[in-house]
Scaffold this motif. Structure first.
Motif, PDB file in Angstrom:
ATOM      1  N   THR A  33       0.826  -1.213   0.000  1.00 48.08           N
ATOM      2  CA  THR A  33       0.000   0.000   0.000  1.00 48.08           C
ATOM      3  C   THR A  33       0.857   1.258   0.000  1.00 48.08           C
ATOM      4  N   ALA A  34       0.520   2.177  -0.910  1.00 55.11           N
ATOM      5  CA  ALA A  34       1.171   3.489  -0.949  1.00 55.11           C
ATOM      6  C   ALA A  34       0.227   4.510  -0.345  1.00 55.11           C
ATOM      7  N   VAL A  35       0.789   5.462   0.403  1.00 57.46           N
ATOM      8  CA  VAL A  35       0.002   6.531   1.010  1.00 57.46           C
ATOM      9  C   VAL A  35       0.414   7.850   0.363  1.00 57.46           C
ATOM     10  N   LEU A  36      -0.562   8.557  -0.227  1.00 59.53           N
ATOM     11  CA  LEU A  36      -0.310   9.877  -0.804  1.00 59.53           C
ATOM     12  C   LEU A  36      -0.962  10.902   0.106  1.00 59.53           C
ATOM     13  N   LYS A  37      -0.162  11.844   0.596  1.00 55.17           N
ATOM     14  CA  LYS A  37      -0.681  12.918   1.452  1.00 55.17           C
ATOM     15  C   LYS A  37      -0.780  14.175   0.593  1.00 55.17           C
ATOM     16  N   LEU A  38      -2.026  14.600   0.331  1.00 55.35           N
ATOM     17  CA  LEU A  38      -2.288  15.686  -0.609  1.00 55.35           C
ATOM     18  C   LEU A  38      -2.790  16.930   0.104  1.00 55.35           C
ATOM     19  N   ALA A  39      -2.634  18.082  -0.562  1.00 60.50           N
ATOM     20  CA  ALA A  39      -3.163  19.332  -0.021  1.00 60.50           C
ATOM     21  C   ALA A  39      -4.124  19.963  -1.020  1.00 60.50           C
ATOM     22  N   ASP A  40      -3.595  20.410  -2.168  1.00 63.40           N
ATOM     23  CA  ASP A  40      -4.410  21.016  -3.216  1.00 63.40           C
ATOM     24  C   ASP A  40      -3.698  20.809  -4.551  1.00 63.40           C
ATOM     25  N   PRO A  41      -4.355  21.167  -5.673  1.00 64.31           N
ATOM     26  CA  PRO A  41      -3.774  20.870  -6.996  1.00 64.31           C
ATOM     27  C   PRO A  41      -2.447  21.564  -7.286  1.00 64.31           C
ATOM     28  N   GLY A  42      -2.098  22.598  -6.505  1.00 64.31           N
ATOM     29  CA  GLY A  42      -0.869  23.324  -6.795  1.00 64.31           C
ATOM     30  C   GLY A  42       0.265  23.067  -5.822  1.00 64.31           C
ATOM     31  N   SER A  43       0.036  22.219  -4.818  1.00 67.84           N
ATOM     32  CA  SER A  43       1.056  21.993  -3.783  1.00 67.84           C
ATOM     33  C   SER A  43       1.708  20.621  -3.917  1.00 67.84           C
ATOM     34  N   PRO A  44       2.964  20.495  -3.452  1.00 63.84           N
ATOM     35  CA  PRO A  44       3.643  19.201  -3.538  1.00 63.84           C
ATOM     36  C   PRO A  44       2.928  18.123  -2.734  1.00 63.84           C
TER      37      PRO A  44
END
Length: 372
Positions: free
Chosen positions: A341-352
């Motif tokens: 399992t991979a975990v992606l920690k996202l914020a918004d479309p313009g942030s890393p």
């Protein structure tokens, strides 16, 4: 010099040292490998003035001596000789040649005087420590792909090796970035790393060391100073200059507040990205991730060839989000995830975005988004 050596030993050793030698050289001696026969040992040395590799093997030495011959040609000759052959190297005559004999084969190579051969003097090394070869291999495996190949940003053309933290919590950390993605791997710092300077190990050196780790169960000794680094693996010693530059403050680009968590089955995700990216353009390579509820829709639109979409089930309970990434970069990072399992920690479309292996600690990846 006259010496007899078994073909497999000679080939193995030459395969390690000849790779350092550049195919094109304006300085003739740099195209050669130095061969030194003494007592019951045969030593080889090759350099490109930035990296030096020395390897010593056992041999029957009839006459001690030293000479240099063209590295790549010597390697090709030995490679093409039959398995199990006993090879005799003879440079005892007055002429500037070395004769190679094996069975009915005979080769004569031009030599250059060993006095012309440069020495990459290591100088005093300020720090020394040992690592399990498996740890060093993992450290390189997980970061090498993110090393920049852009020569103008030369300070990114290697892996930044340094100690983070202090005392019992100190970690030996490796970081590589090309400005689009970042890879960081760390594990507890071994004894001898206290006060170690942060160093940038060049891309070519990283590749050569990785190839030299043939037995992951062994140990690697690392000696370094602010300008040089030396790796000792069994009978091979690789010394390299370090990149003279300042690695950027990478900590600023590692997001700390990304609160949208996406959990995805690594294999399904990797396969889906690979499939939809088939229609992407060479220049764009953009893949769009549309995340909502428990599903992820991957899509690629290429005005010149067509479009593709694929849907997979994921774990996600935050607000819906559309974000784009370079598909090749996504695949590179997915390949580093060892768990399921991979975990992606996202914020918004313009942030890393921060990507980690759910089951393993010590490694993290940062990926900059693309407009889609």
């Amino acid at each position: 010099m006259k010496v007899t050596v078994e073909r497999s030993e000679l080939l193995r050793s030459l395969s390690h040292v000849h790779r350092v030698v550049e195919r094109r050289n304006t300085i003739p001696i740099l195209a050669n490998v130095l061969i030194r026969a003494d007592r019951a040992e045969l030593a080889f040395k090759a350099t490109d003035l930035d990296i030096e590799v020395i390897e010593t093997i056992a041999a029957e030495v009839a006459t001690p001596g030293v000479t240099t011959v063209p590295a790549h040609m010597f390697y090709e000759i030995v490679r093409k000789l039959p398995e199990g052959a006993q090879i005799t190297l003879d440079a005892t005559g007055d002429r500037a040649v070395m004769v190679i004999r094996a069975g009915r084969s005979k080769f004569t190579l031009q030599t250059l005087p060993e006095s012309d051969f440069p020495d990459l003097a290591a100088g005093d090394m300020t720090h020394a420590f040992a690592l399990p070869a498996a740890d060093l291999k993992r450290l390189i495996d997980k970061t090498q792909f993110a090393i920049s190949t852009e020569e103008t940003r030369y300070y990114l053309n290697g892996i930044f090796l340094h100690v983070a933290g202090e005392g019992a919590g100190a970690m030996l950390r490796a970081v590589a970035t090309d400005g689009h993605r970042l890879a960081q791997v760390e594990f507890p710092a071994p004894p001898g790393t206290d006060g170690m300077p942060g160093v940038i190990v060049p891309r070519k050196t990283v590749g050569e060391v990785h190839r030299l780790i043939e037995d992951p169960s062994g140990e690697v000794t690392i000696d370094l100073s602010a300008t040089k680094i030396r790796f000792t693996l069994g009978g091979v010693v690789l010394t390299s200059k370090l990149i003279d530059g300042t690695f950027p403050d990478y900590g600023r680009v590692i997001p700390a507040g990304n609160d949208k968590l996406l959990e995805v089955e690594k294999h399904d995700f990797e396969q889906a990205v690979d499939r939809v990216s088939t229609v992407s353009s060479e220049r764009g390579r953009a893949v769009k991730l549309s995340i909502s509820g428990g599903k992820l829709v991957l899509s690629v639109t290429n005005p010149d060839s067509g479009s593709a979409t694929e849907e997979i089930e994921v774990g996600y309970d935050a607000d819906p989000l559309d974000i784009g990434f370079n598909s090749r970069y996504l695949l590179d990072i997915a390949a580093q995830i060892d768990g399921d399992t991979a975990v992606l920690k996202l914020a918004d479309p313009g942030s890393p975005t921060l990507i980690q292996d759910k089951d393993a600690k010590g490694a993290l990846y940062v990926l900059m988004p693309m407009r889609v």
